[in-house]
Design a protein around this motif. Structure first.
Motif, PDB file in Angstrom:
ATOM      1  N   TYR A  31      20.142  36.033  49.280  1.00  0.00           N
ATOM      2  CA  TYR A  31      18.929  35.692  50.025  1.00  0.00           C
ATOM      3  C   TYR A  31      19.232  34.768  51.200  1.00  0.00           C
ATOM      4  CZ  TYR A  31      14.312  33.871  51.129  1.00  0.00           C
ATOM      5  OH  TYR A  31      13.166  33.487  51.792  1.00  0.00           O
ATOM      6  N   LEU A  32      19.987  33.709  50.940  1.00  0.00           N
ATOM      7  CA  LEU A  32      20.267  32.724  51.987  1.00  0.00           C
ATOM      8  C   LEU A  32      21.134  33.296  53.109  1.00  0.00           C
ATOM      9  CD1 LEU A  32      20.783  29.560  49.753  1.00  0.00           C
ATOM     10  CD2 LEU A  32      18.788  30.136  51.178  1.00  0.00           C
ATOM     11  N   SER A  33      21.927  34.310  52.800  1.00  0.00           N
ATOM     12  CA  SER A  33      22.784  34.902  53.829  1.00  0.00           C
ATOM     13  C   SER A  33      22.176  36.171  54.419  1.00  0.00           C
ATOM     14  CB  SER A  33      24.169  35.198  53.252  1.00  0.00           C
ATOM     15  OG  SER A  33      24.075  36.104  52.177  1.00  0.00           O
ATOM     16  N   GLN A  34      20.959  36.520  54.002  1.00  0.00           N
ATOM     17  CA  GLN A  34      20.271  37.725  54.453  1.00  0.00           C
ATOM     18  C   GLN A  34      21.160  38.955  54.259  1.00  0.00           C
ATOM     19  OE1 GLN A  34      19.134  36.922  58.504  1.00  0.00           O
ATOM     20  NE2 GLN A  34      17.445  35.621  57.882  1.00  0.00           N
ATOM     21  N   SER A  35      21.670  39.098  53.037  1.00  0.00           N
ATOM     22  CA  SER A  35      22.608  40.181  52.778  1.00  0.00           C
ATOM     23  C   SER A  35      21.915  41.535  52.699  1.00  0.00           C
ATOM     24  CB  SER A  35      23.387  39.913  51.486  1.00  0.00           C
ATOM     25  OG  SER A  35      22.557  39.997  50.370  1.00  0.00           O
ATOM     26  N   GLY A  36      22.647  42.548  53.097  1.00  0.00           N
ATOM     27  CA  GLY A  36      22.197  43.924  52.969  1.00  0.00           C
ATOM     28  C   GLY A  36      21.356  44.415  54.129  1.00  0.00           C
ATOM     29  N   TYR A  37      20.725  45.537  53.878  1.00  0.00           N
ATOM     30  CA  TYR A  37      19.879  46.151  54.899  1.00  0.00           C
ATOM     31  C   TYR A  37      18.723  45.214  55.209  1.00  0.00           C
ATOM     32  CZ  TYR A  37      22.607  50.315  53.938  1.00  0.00           C
ATOM     33  OH  TYR A  37      23.643  51.195  53.792  1.00  0.00           O
ATOM     34  N   GLY A  38      18.308  45.205  56.455  1.00  0.00           N
ATOM     35  CA  GLY A  38      17.302  44.259  56.904  1.00  0.00           C
ATOM     36  C   GLY A  38      17.943  43.123  57.693  1.00  0.00           C
ATOM     37  N   ASN A  39      19.242  42.970  57.562  1.00  0.00           N
ATOM     38  CA  ASN A  39      20.003  42.029  58.368  1.00  0.00           C
ATOM     39  C   ASN A  39      20.352  42.780  59.655  1.00  0.00           C
ATOM     40  OD1 ASN A  39      22.544  41.020  59.534  1.00  0.00           O
ATOM     41  ND2 ASN A  39      22.658  39.659  57.773  1.00  0.00           N
ATOM     42  N   SER A  40      19.846  42.330  60.788  1.00  0.00           N
ATOM     43  CA  SER A  40      19.982  43.085  62.040  1.00  0.00           C
ATOM     44  C   SER A  40      21.446  43.316  62.428  1.00  0.00           C
ATOM     45  CB  SER A  40      19.220  42.398  63.175  1.00  0.00           C
ATOM     46  OG  SER A  40      19.701  41.081  63.364  1.00  0.00           O
ATOM     47  N   TRP A  41      22.307  42.333  62.194  1.00  0.00           N
ATOM     48  CA  TRP A  41      23.738  42.508  62.494  1.00  0.00           C
ATOM     49  C   TRP A  41      24.315  43.616  61.617  1.00  0.00           C
ATOM     50  CZ3 TRP A  41      27.888  41.626  59.122  1.00  0.00           C
ATOM     51  CH2 TRP A  41      29.162  41.726  59.699  1.00  0.00           C
ATOM     52  N   PHE A  42      24.028  43.565  60.319  1.00  0.00           N
ATOM     53  CA  PHE A  42      24.548  44.571  59.392  1.00  0.00           C
ATOM     54  C   PHE A  42      23.961  45.948  59.684  1.00  0.00           C
ATOM     55  CE2 PHE A  42      24.370  46.799  55.240  1.00  0.00           C
ATOM     56  CZ  PHE A  42      25.734  46.939  55.036  1.00  0.00           C
ATOM     57  N   ASP A  43      22.669  46.001  59.968  1.00  0.00           N
ATOM     58  CA  ASP A  43      22.019  47.285  60.252  1.00  0.00           C
ATOM     59  C   ASP A  43      22.658  47.982  61.453  1.00  0.00           C
ATOM     60  OD1 ASP A  43      20.302  46.919  58.119  1.00  0.00           O
ATOM     61  OD2 ASP A  43      18.597  46.304  59.353  1.00  0.00           O
ATOM     62  N   ALA A  44      23.133  47.206  62.427  1.00  0.00           N
ATOM     63  CA  ALA A  44      23.731  47.774  63.639  1.00  0.00           C
ATOM     64  C   ALA A  44      25.158  48.296  63.413  1.00  0.00           C
ATOM     65  CB  ALA A  44      23.729  46.731  64.754  1.00  0.00           C
ATOM     66  N   LEU A  45      25.782  47.905  62.304  1.00  0.00           N
ATOM     67  CA  LEU A  45      27.154  48.340  62.041  1.00  0.00           C
ATOM     68  C   LEU A  45      27.197  49.807  61.639  1.00  0.00           C
ATOM     69  CD1 LEU A  45      28.510  45.347  59.900  1.00  0.00           C
ATOM     70  CD2 LEU A  45      28.928  45.784  62.335  1.00  0.00           C
ATOM     71  N   GLN A  46      28.289  50.459  62.023  1.00  0.00           N
ATOM     72  CA  GLN A  46      28.530  51.818  61.554  1.00  0.00           C
ATOM     73  C   GLN A  46      29.005  51.726  60.105  1.00  0.00           C
ATOM     74  OE1 GLN A  46      31.387  53.956  63.922  1.00  0.00           O
ATOM     75  NE2 GLN A  46      30.682  55.925  63.166  1.00  0.00           N
ATOM     76  N   LYS A  47      28.442  52.568  59.233  1.00  0.00           N
ATOM     77  CA  LYS A  47      28.768  52.542  57.802  1.00  0.00           C
ATOM     78  C   LYS A  47      29.515  53.818  57.428  1.00  0.00           C
ATOM     79  CE  LYS A  47      25.516  49.213  57.509  1.00  0.00           C
ATOM     80  NZ  LYS A  47      24.818  49.423  58.778  1.00  0.00           N
TER      81      LYS A  47
END
Length: 173
Positions: A31-47
């Motif tokens: 929660y504190l690190s905004q992990s997973g989907y919904g984190n704009s930086w992570f969402d922008a990454l190619q998976k």
């Protein structure tokens, strides 16, 4: 009936606390690190194509934390010994790394450092699981799904880093 089970197995009471603590710390780390989907930086990454859906992480991690809580409780309940202390120390270090991984990856955006953290988690968890197994076999067996998931997560971390050159923001230069 439940009271009889708590009396018969002293590790059960410890497990109730350990599971609760691991679940709360795992939730807080994510929660504190905004992990997973919904984190704009992570969402922008190619998976990678084998990236599971976000909801699966929310199912898997609580189950794994519960299994780890039971495993560590089984070891804590044993009489003190150098082997028990060593196993618990390794377990504690890998859990500290576990709770550090999400902030490093999702909040600090350091994919490379996160990869080294998770590799250390795999190594220390495997050693701890082996020690748990020698002390109390069911405790070691309970760590096997966690180890398998860590290997998978290490693969995800590594492939995400490869697919996204320049996306990592190294913490140490």
């Amino acid at each position: 009936m439940v009271d009889d089970a708590l009396q018969a197995r002293p590790w059960v009471r410890i497990a109730l606390v350990a599971v609760l603590v691991f679940e709360m710390l795992g939730w807080a780390s994510g929660y504190l690190s905004q992990s997973g989907y919904g984190n704009s930086w992570f969402d922008a990454l190619q998976k990678p194509s084998f990236m599971p859906p976000g909801w699966l992480f929310g199912v898997v991690w609580p189950i794994l934390y519960a299994m780890l809580g039971v495993a560590v409780a089984m070891i804590i309940a044993l009489p003190p010994s150098p082997k028990r202390t060593g196993a618990l120390t390794l377990f504690g270090i890998q859990m500290a790394l576990n709770f550090a991984w999400s902030p490093v990856f999702f909040a600090l955006h350091d994919i490379e450092l996160a990869k080294y953290i998770i590799i250390m988690m795999v190594v220390l968890s495997a050693i701890a699981a082996g020690q748990f197994f020698r002390l109390r076999p069911p405790a070691g067996v309970l760590m096997i799904p966690y180890l398998a998931w860590l290997v998978f997560a290490t693969t995800l971390n590594t492939v995400i880093g490869t697919l996204n050159p320049g996306a990592s923001q190294p913490l140490f230069g």
